[in-house]
Design a protein around this motif. Structure first.
Motif, PDB file in Angstrom:
ATOM      1  N   GLY A 145      -3.854  21.404  24.285  1.00 13.88           N
ATOM      2  CA  GLY A 145      -3.868  20.661  22.983  1.00 13.88           C
ATOM      3  C   GLY A 145      -5.241  19.943  22.979  1.00 13.88           C
ATOM      4  O   GLY A 145      -5.580  18.922  22.169  1.00 13.88           O
ATOM      5  N   LEU A 146      -5.904  20.081  24.178  1.00 10.83           N
ATOM      6  CA  LEU A 146      -7.294  19.427  24.059  1.00 10.83           C
ATOM      7  C   LEU A 146      -8.395  20.411  23.429  1.00 10.83           C
ATOM      8  O   LEU A 146      -8.377  21.647  23.526  1.00 10.83           O
ATOM      9  CB  LEU A 146      -7.512  19.296  25.538  1.00 10.83           C
ATOM     10  N   GLU A 147      -9.418  19.786  23.113  1.00  6.59           N
ATOM     11  CA  GLU A 147     -10.731  20.324  22.469  1.00  6.59           C
ATOM     12  C   GLU A 147     -11.615  20.341  23.548  1.00  6.59           C
ATOM     13  O   GLU A 147     -11.965  19.438  24.393  1.00  6.59           O
ATOM     14  CB  GLU A 147     -11.198  19.429  21.452  1.00  6.59           C
ATOM     15  N   PRO A 148     -12.511  21.151  23.561  1.00  5.39           N
ATOM     16  CA  PRO A 148     -13.450  21.644  24.529  1.00  5.39           C
ATOM     17  C   PRO A 148     -14.600  20.388  24.484  1.00  5.39           C
ATOM     18  O   PRO A 148     -15.003  20.057  25.724  1.00  5.39           O
ATOM     19  CB  PRO A 148     -14.138  22.835  24.242  1.00  5.39           C
ATOM     20  N   SER A 149     -14.918  19.964  23.413  1.00  2.00           N
ATOM     21  CA  SER A 149     -15.890  18.946  23.198  1.00  2.00           C
ATOM     22  C   SER A 149     -15.305  17.743  22.308  1.00  2.00           C
ATOM     23  O   SER A 149     -15.066  18.265  21.020  1.00  2.00           O
ATOM     24  CB  SER A 149     -17.241  19.696  22.889  1.00  2.00           C
ATOM     25  N   ILE A 150     -15.211  16.632  22.423  1.00  2.19           N
ATOM     26  CA  ILE A 150     -14.768  15.743  21.681  1.00  2.19           C
ATOM     27  C   ILE A 150     -15.901  14.612  21.461  1.00  2.19           C
ATOM     28  O   ILE A 150     -16.114  13.912  22.273  1.00  2.19           O
ATOM     29  CB  ILE A 150     -13.503  15.110  22.233  1.00  2.19           C
ATOM     30  N   PRO A 151     -16.563  14.494  20.396  1.00  3.34           N
ATOM     31  CA  PRO A 151     -17.598  13.523  20.167  1.00  3.34           C
ATOM     32  C   PRO A 151     -17.011  12.126  20.028  1.00  3.34           C
ATOM     33  O   PRO A 151     -15.710  11.830  19.690  1.00  3.34           O
ATOM     34  CB  PRO A 151     -18.155  13.985  18.739  1.00  3.34           C
ATOM     35  N   GLU A 180     -15.415  -0.405  20.569  1.00  8.63           N
ATOM     36  CA  GLU A 180     -16.346   0.381  19.843  1.00  8.63           C
ATOM     37  C   GLU A 180     -15.767   1.701  19.582  1.00  8.63           C
ATOM     38  O   GLU A 180     -15.927   2.415  18.481  1.00  8.63           O
ATOM     39  CB  GLU A 180     -17.544   0.509  20.687  1.00  8.63           C
ATOM     40  N   LEU A 181     -14.940   2.358  20.270  1.00  5.37           N
ATOM     41  CA  LEU A 181     -14.500   3.644  20.178  1.00  5.37           C
ATOM     42  C   LEU A 181     -13.509   3.780  19.232  1.00  5.37           C
ATOM     43  O   LEU A 181     -13.526   4.672  18.215  1.00  5.37           O
ATOM     44  CB  LEU A 181     -13.729   4.440  21.556  1.00  5.37           C
ATOM     45  N   CYS A 233     -21.231   5.885  28.165  1.00  6.68           N
ATOM     46  CA  CYS A 233     -20.127   6.632  28.591  1.00  6.68           C
ATOM     47  C   CYS A 233     -18.787   5.975  28.363  1.00  6.68           C
ATOM     48  O   CYS A 233     -18.660   4.599  28.379  1.00  6.68           O
ATOM     49  CB  CYS A 233     -20.214   6.817  30.139  1.00  6.68           C
ATOM     50  N   THR A 234     -17.673   6.652  28.151  1.00  6.46           N
ATOM     51  CA  THR A 234     -16.315   6.087  27.568  1.00  6.46           C
ATOM     52  C   THR A 234     -15.610   6.128  29.083  1.00  6.46           C
ATOM     53  O   THR A 234     -14.309   6.274  28.901  1.00  6.46           O
ATOM     54  CB  THR A 234     -15.613   7.211  26.980  1.00  6.46           C
ATOM     55  N   ALA A 235     -16.294   5.637  30.094  1.00  4.14           N
ATOM     56  CA  ALA A 235     -15.665   5.448  31.451  1.00  4.14           C
ATOM     57  C   ALA A 235     -16.360   4.347  32.113  1.00  4.14           C
ATOM     58  O   ALA A 235     -17.462   4.241  31.786  1.00  4.14           O
ATOM     59  CB  ALA A 235     -15.394   6.269  32.299  1.00  4.14           C
ATOM     60  N   ALA A 236     -15.801   3.517  33.007  1.00  7.31           N
ATOM     61  CA  ALA A 236     -16.516   2.562  33.751  1.00  7.31           C
ATOM     62  C   ALA A 236     -15.874   2.465  35.248  1.00  7.31           C
ATOM     63  O   ALA A 236     -14.813   2.867  35.426  1.00  7.31           O
ATOM     64  CB  ALA A 236     -16.108   1.254  33.166  1.00  7.31           C
ATOM     65  N   TYR A 237     -16.735   2.046  36.212  1.00  8.34           N
ATOM     66  CA  TYR A 237     -16.435   1.960  37.498  1.00  8.34           C
ATOM     67  C   TYR A 237     -16.266   0.538  37.989  1.00  8.34           C
ATOM     68  O   TYR A 237     -17.354  -0.226  37.759  1.00  8.34           O
ATOM     69  CB  TYR A 237     -17.444   2.890  38.479  1.00  8.34           C
ATOM     70  N   ILE A 238     -15.185   0.125  38.561  1.00  9.42           N
ATOM     71  CA  ILE A 238     -15.034  -1.062  39.186  1.00  9.42           C
ATOM     72  C   ILE A 238     -15.032  -1.104  40.542  1.00  9.42           C
ATOM     73  O   ILE A 238     -13.951  -0.579  41.193  1.00  9.42           O
ATOM     74  CB  ILE A 238     -13.851  -1.616  38.616  1.00  9.42           C
ATOM     75  N   PRO A 239     -16.055  -1.576  41.349  1.00  9.65           N
ATOM     76  CA  PRO A 239     -16.043  -1.392  42.854  1.00  9.65           C
ATOM     77  C   PRO A 239     -15.056  -2.669  43.374  1.00  9.65           C
ATOM     78  O   PRO A 239     -14.899  -3.551  42.644  1.00  9.65           O
ATOM     79  CB  PRO A 239     -17.490  -1.671  43.355  1.00  9.65           C
ATOM     80  N   ASN A 240     -14.672  -2.220  44.646  1.00  8.61           N
ATOM     81  CA  ASN A 240     -13.717  -3.090  45.510  1.00  8.61           C
ATOM     82  C   ASN A 240     -14.777  -4.130  45.972  1.00  8.61           C
ATOM     83  O   ASN A 240     -14.235  -5.440  45.560  1.00  8.61           O
ATOM     84  CB  ASN A 240     -12.946  -2.449  46.638  1.00  8.61           C
ATOM     85  N   MET A 241     -15.602  -4.219  46.560  1.00 12.26           N
ATOM     86  CA  MET A 241     -16.522  -4.927  47.182  1.00 12.26           C
ATOM     87  C   MET A 241     -17.980  -4.227  47.330  1.00 12.26           C
ATOM     88  O   MET A 241     -17.889  -2.769  47.622  1.00 12.26           O
ATOM     89  CB  MET A 241     -16.002  -5.427  48.441  1.00 12.26           C
ATOM     90  N   LYS A 242     -19.083  -4.894  47.545  1.00 11.91           N
ATOM     91  CA  LYS A 242     -20.379  -4.293  47.980  1.00 11.91           C
ATOM     92  C   LYS A 242     -21.070  -4.990  48.793  1.00 11.91           C
ATOM     93  O   LYS A 242     -20.983  -6.247  49.014  1.00 11.91           O
ATOM     94  CB  LYS A 242     -21.134  -3.933  46.585  1.00 11.91           C
ATOM     95  N   PRO A 288     -22.418   9.760  27.711  1.00 10.63           N
ATOM     96  CA  PRO A 288     -22.559   9.236  26.130  1.00 10.63           C
ATOM     97  C   PRO A 288     -22.452  10.409  25.383  1.00 10.63           C
ATOM     98  O   PRO A 288     -23.017  11.115  25.257  1.00 10.63           O
ATOM     99  CB  PRO A 288     -24.134   8.733  26.573  1.00 10.63           C
ATOM    100  N   GLY A 289     -21.734   9.965  24.306  1.00  7.52           N
ATOM    101  CA  GLY A 289     -21.611  10.581  23.012  1.00  7.52           C
ATOM    102  C   GLY A 289     -20.548  11.587  23.078  1.00  7.52           C
ATOM    103  O   GLY A 289     -20.047  12.220  21.822  1.00  7.52           O
ATOM    104  N   VAL A 290     -19.933  12.132  24.133  1.00  5.23           N
ATOM    105  CA  VAL A 290     -18.959  13.044  24.075  1.00  5.23           C
ATOM    106  C   VAL A 290     -18.222  13.204  25.288  1.00  5.23           C
ATOM    107  O   VAL A 290     -18.539  12.694  26.334  1.00  5.23           O
ATOM    108  CB  VAL A 290     -19.847  14.462  24.100  1.00  5.23           C
ATOM    109  N   ILE A 291     -17.023  13.606  25.271  1.00  7.43           N
ATOM    110  CA  ILE A 291     -16.172  13.937  26.388  1.00  7.43           C
ATOM    111  C   ILE A 291     -15.904  15.376  26.224  1.00  7.43           C
ATOM    112  O   ILE A 291     -15.515  16.135  25.233  1.00  7.43           O
ATOM    113  CB  ILE A 291     -14.807  13.334  26.230  1.00  7.43           C
ATOM    114  N   LEU A 292     -16.182  16.193  27.470  1.00  4.26           N
ATOM    115  CA  LEU A 292     -15.774  17.751  27.568  1.00  4.26           C
ATOM    116  C   LEU A 292     -14.797  18.061  28.457  1.00  4.26           C
ATOM    117  O   LEU A 292     -14.199  17.178  29.411  1.00  4.26           O
ATOM    118  CB  LEU A 292     -16.964  18.149  28.441  1.00  4.26           C
TER     119      LEU A 292
END
Length: 523
Positions: A227-233, A413-414, A239-248, A198-202
């Motif tokens: 070309g990448l920054e160590p920390s990107i607000p 939102e991003l 979180c700027t990622a999501a997990y999609i499960p196949n099945m549970k 949440p809030g940053v990408i490292l």
């Protein structure tokens, strides 16, 4: 939580059992015979699956050796084991049933809807990739990426489950570290770690070796990360990622904290053993064909010498042979053919039973793979024959839609938080997965005709029946067009003048003022 400062096992130690299982699932998904033979046959392989209590007899090596792919090739012989790529077929089918047709993604804001419509074509391709790999590994991730040199706006990209270290809170993804090997050789390995929280990408770059993260390097030490920054607000509270499960649930890891929230692979449980047995049957079938080739057994006198020390051969095209005086008579000089029977029926039936057992365990019907004897013609017949596949796809959709909606809302939102060109008002979309079985238009038309004759449905109802994918404006326009094209009702040419108009209209004697009727009034 910051990125690791360097050193230590990577992936982390608590995920090693999960990554060992990922290696097994990946070998079956790829269908590489060399990978399968190395996975089950090499005692030095560290990616062998962890032992269960029932497997301790003989150890893990003995357990793996009892599999078909664990049998070593005899000394001096070439490997003749064959592989049936049913695992990749299942993964492809799972992806096609979910996303072969684009999902319907709608929001209320017109500008936001236009942005989603522009995003959808590439997003569908991303979902097809993720769902296929997720079927094999149990799930996949969607992360936001952007590069103004490539595109003006961010997009969602798929990350495979065996390239991520997730962190969970109350069953939901809180943060995740994606990793990749940029460069490797015999001694060193360059790792790139990308942490989304949440809030940053490292971002971090490390030099170590396989299985060891090693020391941290500046990002400028390699062109891939220069070309990448160590920390990107990011300006977001999630979180700027999501997990999609196949099945549970994941049956193997439901009581293991590191894997309890991961999805379940379609190859889970006894499916791997059944696929191993299928390969054994297929190899045996091909062995029967190879051994059943016609051969001739001839006396040594029939062989033609190529010279001293050069060996001899038999010429099957030769028509005449010189008579020879041999002990026991001429019957010992016969040419004997040898050809074994091919047990094709036994192998075919065994293979069919194994395939049926695999598909039952996975949750798909044989019709989806073209294994049924009858071919369905109408959509109703297809739905009936593929009910099990459609049920499994519907269950997967329940696990797919919520995190997918989160990912799209997070992307919008991003864009707004970072001020990208064309940013729109963020809104959580409503997502409906497309039906993998298209309706039969002939059957729908017949239904609409019967409902029209029975006067049991309006024009609007019939239009919605035939065009379930239309929005409200399209439906109303079609209803209006149908009304405009409908001719006025015809008058009965044999009706009396007073009957040609309805009650209360001009010309109806019953509704005229008595004082205005023709003739004198009656007393």
């Amino acid at each position: 939580m910051p990125l690791p400062s360097g050193g230590g096992m990577w992936p982390p130690r608590h995920l090693q059992p999960i990554y060992a299982q990922y290696a097994v699932l990946d070998a079956w998904y790829r269908g590489d015979p060399d990978a399968l033979a190395a996975m089950y046959g090499d005692p030095r392989n560290n990616n062998l699956p962890a032992n269960r209590p029932s497997q301790y007899r003989g150890g893990i090596i003995g357990t793996a050796a009892r599999w078909f792919w664990g049998h070593p090739t005899p000394q001096g012989e070439k490997r003749t084991k064959l592989h049936v790529p049913v695992a990749s077929d299942i993964a492809t089918m799972a992806s096609d049933l979910l996303f072969s047709e684009p999902p319907t993604i709608t929001v209320e804001n017109p500008q936001t809807q236009e942005r989603i419509d522009d995003l959808l074509p590439s997003l569908q391709a991303t979902l097809l990739e993720g769902a296929e790999v997720g079927s094999a590994l149990g799930g996949y991730y969607l992360r936001t990426v952007w590069d103004t040199a490539v595109a003006k706006q961010p997009w969602l990209a798929a990350v495979h489950a065996d390239a991520a270290v997730p962190e969970w809170r109350w069953g939901r993804l809180y943060a995740v570290t994606f990793w990749r090997v940029i460069e490797t050789d015999d001694d060193t390995c360059l790792w790139h770690l990308e942490r989304h929280e949440p809030g940053v990408i490292l971002n971090g770059l490390y030099r170590g070796k396989v299985g060891d993260l090693g020391g941290k390097l500046p990002l400028t030490a390699h062109p891939e990360t220069a070309g990448l920054e160590p920390s990107i607000p990011t300006g977001l509270t999630r979180c700027t990622a999501a997990y999609i499960p196949n099945m549970k649930p994941n049956r193997g890891w439901r009581n293991y904290p590191a894997g309890a929230n991961l999805g379940r692979s379609d190859f889970d449980g006894p499916v791997l053993g059944l696929m191993d047995s299928l390969d054994e049957v297929w190899t045996s079938w091909m062995r029967d064909i190879r051994l059943a080739k016609a051969r001739l057994i001839v006396p040594s006198s029939y062989l033609q010498s190529q010279g001293r020390g050069q060996g001899a051969f038999f010429d099957p095209e030769r028509e005449l042979y010189e008579p020879m005086n041999v002990l026991g008579g001429d019957e010992r000089m016969e040419i004997t053919p040898a050809q074994f029977a091919i047990r094709f029926e036994e192998h075919r039936e065994t293979q069919g039973e194994l395939l049926a057992a695999i598909l039952r365990a996975v949750g798909y019907s044989a019709q989806s793979f073209g294994l049924a004897g009858e071919v369905a013609i109408t959509a109703t017949e297809v739905a009936a024959k593929e009910r099990r596949s459609l049920t499994t796809t519907g269950k997967k959709g329940l696990y797919t839609v919520p995190p997918l909606a989160d990912a799209i809302e997070m992307l919008l939102e991003l864009e707004a938080a970072l001020g990208f060109e064309g940013a729109v008002t963020p809104e959580r979309p409503d997502i409906t997965l497309a039906d993998s079985v298209a309706p039969d238009l002939m059957q729908l038309a017949q239904t609409a005709e019967l409902m029209r004759r029975a006067e049991a449905a309006s024009d609007e109802t019939l239009v919605r029946l035939l065009h379930s994918d239309w929005d409200e404006d399209q439906v109303q326009q079609e209803v209006q067009a149908i009304g405009d094209a409908r001719p006025d009702p015809m008058q009965d040419p044999f009706a009396l003048p007073g009957e040609m108009t309805g009650p209360g209209e001009e010309g109806d004697p019953a509704q005229q003022d008595p004082g205005q009727q023709d003739g004198p009034p009656k007393e």
